[in-house]
Design an enzyme around this catalytic site. Structure first.
Site, PDB file in Angstrom:
ATOM      1  N   ARG A  50      38.275  30.237  52.871  1.00  0.00           N
ATOM      2  CA  ARG A  50      37.118  30.482  52.021  1.00  0.00           C
ATOM      3  C   ARG A  50      36.033  29.453  52.344  1.00  0.00           C
ATOM      4  O   ARG A  50      36.338  28.271  52.559  1.00  0.00           O
ATOM      5  CB  ARG A  50      37.481  30.359  50.536  1.00  0.00           C
ATOM      6  CG  ARG A  50      38.272  31.527  49.967  1.00  0.00           C
ATOM      7  CD  ARG A  50      37.437  32.813  49.895  1.00  0.00           C
ATOM      8  NE  ARG A  50      38.173  33.929  49.326  1.00  0.00           N
ATOM      9  CZ  ARG A  50      38.935  34.778  50.017  1.00  0.00           C
ATOM     10  NH1 ARG A  50      39.059  34.646  51.332  1.00  0.00           N
ATOM     11  NH2 ARG A  50      39.554  35.776  49.406  1.00  0.00           N
ATOM     12  N   GLU A 101      28.322  34.502  50.918  1.00  0.00           N
ATOM     13  CA  GLU A 101      28.356  35.602  51.899  1.00  0.00           C
ATOM     14  C   GLU A 101      27.610  36.811  51.354  1.00  0.00           C
ATOM     15  O   GLU A 101      27.652  37.038  50.148  1.00  0.00           O
ATOM     16  CB  GLU A 101      29.812  35.972  52.197  1.00  0.00           C
ATOM     17  CG  GLU A 101      30.564  34.813  52.831  1.00  0.00           C
ATOM     18  CD  GLU A 101      32.047  35.111  53.037  1.00  0.00           C
ATOM     19  OE1 GLU A 101      32.520  36.182  52.595  1.00  0.00           O
ATOM     20  OE2 GLU A 101      32.723  34.267  53.630  1.00  0.00           O
ATOM     21  N   HIS A 156      33.588  37.353  57.987  1.00  0.00           N
ATOM     22  CA  HIS A 156      34.753  37.456  57.091  1.00  0.00           C
ATOM     23  C   HIS A 156      35.620  38.672  57.448  1.00  0.00           C
ATOM     24  O   HIS A 156      35.778  39.600  56.643  1.00  0.00           O
ATOM     25  CB  HIS A 156      34.301  37.515  55.628  1.00  0.00           C
ATOM     26  CG  HIS A 156      35.384  37.119  54.661  1.00  0.00           C
ATOM     27  ND1 HIS A 156      35.122  36.495  53.460  1.00  0.00           N
ATOM     28  CD2 HIS A 156      36.737  37.254  54.713  1.00  0.00           C
ATOM     29  CE1 HIS A 156      36.272  36.275  52.834  1.00  0.00           C
ATOM     30  NE2 HIS A 156      37.257  36.724  53.577  1.00  0.00           N
TER      31      HIS A 156
HETATM   32  C1  DGY Z   1      41.611  37.823  51.643  1.00  0.00           C
HETATM   33  O1  DGY Z   1      42.454  38.709  51.620  1.00  0.00           O
HETATM   34  O2  DGY Z   1      41.531  36.944  50.787  1.00  0.00           O
HETATM   35  C2  DGY Z   1      40.664  37.834  52.786  1.00  0.00           C
HETATM   36  O3  DGY Z   1      39.793  36.786  52.766  1.00  0.00           O
HETATM   37  C3  DGY Z   1      39.929  39.150  52.829  1.00  0.00           C
HETATM   38  O4  DGY Z   1      40.601  39.979  53.647  1.00  0.00           O
END
Ligand code: DGY
Length: 319
Positions: free
Chosen positions: A237, A266, A285
């Site tokens: 993240r 984002e 992402h």
């Molecule tokens: C998640 O699953 O947390 C990813 O960042 C998105 O696919």
């Protein structure tokens, strides 16, 4: 009738199971998140929400959603959901772990390789007709094999990344809240304190979830402690990184390069400062974005909703 709100357009085949027994309202766009006002309006009579990480599910949402029993997040991360409020309003929260481990590890390792070997730069070089001749140090990057990989956050995805690193004969260090004895035995990974990992790693890979404790944990001091040749990779993240500090560290040469699949806010735009740097590889992402895995994530979210509405335990609860 029991109503389910799905906040993004998903393949009908994957949500058919819900259509059979429930009234399903699906936001009709695949590439545009449901606007906040629409969400607040549509949750009013929803018993379940299949949400994306683009939706902030907070106290305001829970207050409006008087019938809500379950929010199934289509992501392993759930930092977009206020778990305290969920608990207060007795709403079950689920996520989609495990089904995305290998796919996300593939992307993380691909990003590491792309950043180390300057692959996006090289692709542009050819496309722009800059390739005039072979040169001894043309687009020379960093080796990956036999280097030291430091993984911060040794959950299942971190371990899948470590497994890939064994094929590159890398030394593997990790830091995690708890020791992972299996990973130590099976992958030869060594547990070290965070500072030691930062100082010794050639590649620092961030796999830790975003929490109050991990927010901004990669800051100026941390980047200064890394090797000047270090490459920083983040596919967890964006909020775990202080982006201003990262920009400065890359500009000042405190570290060599960064590969980033995630950002604090984002989507980022082309004028984002980090994109002005030649030593940044940025992706939108896409860690878990293979068709197979995204389908599995939808199916797991659907199954979690079906179970909760049926009075059963969900497969992957987070609270
Ligand atoms: C998640 O699953 O947390 C990813 O960042 C998105 O696919």
């Amino acid at each position: 009738m029991t109503k389910i709100l799905i906040t993004r357009n998903l393949p009908e085949s994957a949500v058919d199971k819900l259509n059979e027994s429930y009234e399903v309202e699906m936001w009709p766009h695949e590439d545009t998140p449901i606007p906040r006002e629409e969400l607040l309006d549509k949750v009013k009579d929803a018993d379940a929400v299949l949400a994306m990480l683009t939706e902030t599910i907070d106290e305001e949402v829970f207050q409006k959603a008087k019938n809500l029993k379950v929010v199934a997040n289509m992501a392993v991360g759930f930092d977009n959901i206020d778990l305290e409020s969920a608990k207060k309003h007795e709403v079950v929260i689920t996520n989609t772990p495990d089904v995305l481990n290998e796919t996300t590890a593939d992307l993380t390792f691909a990003l590491l390789l792309a950043t180390a070997r300057r692959i996006p730069e090289a692709v542009e070089y050819v496309k722009q007709d800059d390739w005039k001749t072979w040169s001894p140090f043309l687009l020379a990057g960093s080796d990956v094999h036999h280097k030291t990989l430091g993984i911060v956050g040794m959950g299942n995805i971190g371990q899948a990344v470590a497994k890939r690193a064994t094929g590159f004969n890398m030394s593997i260090l990790y830091h995690n809240r708890s020791r992972k004895k299996n990973a130590e035995q099976e992958l030869g990974a060594t547990y070290v304190e965070f500072d030691e990992l930062i100082q010794q790693s050639d590649f620092v890979v961030c796999m830790t979830p975003l929490t109050d404790e991990t927010k901004n944990m990669f800051n100026a001091d941390v980047f200064k402690n890394m090797k000047e040749s270090a490459i920083f990779i983040n596919s967890s993240r964006g909020g775990v990184v202080n982006e201003e500090d990262l920009f400065k560290a890359l500009e000042d040469g405190d570290i060599k390069a960064a590969g980033l699949d995630v950002f604090k806010n984002e989507p980022i735009k082309s004028d984002h400062p980090l994109l002005s740097l030649g030593n940044v590889v940025a992706l939108p992402h896409i860690g878990s974005a293979s068709v197979d895995t995204r389908m599995k994530m939808v199916e797991l979210a659907v199954e979690n909703i079906a179970r909760v509405l049926n009075g059963e335990d969900p497969i992957t609860p987070v609270n």
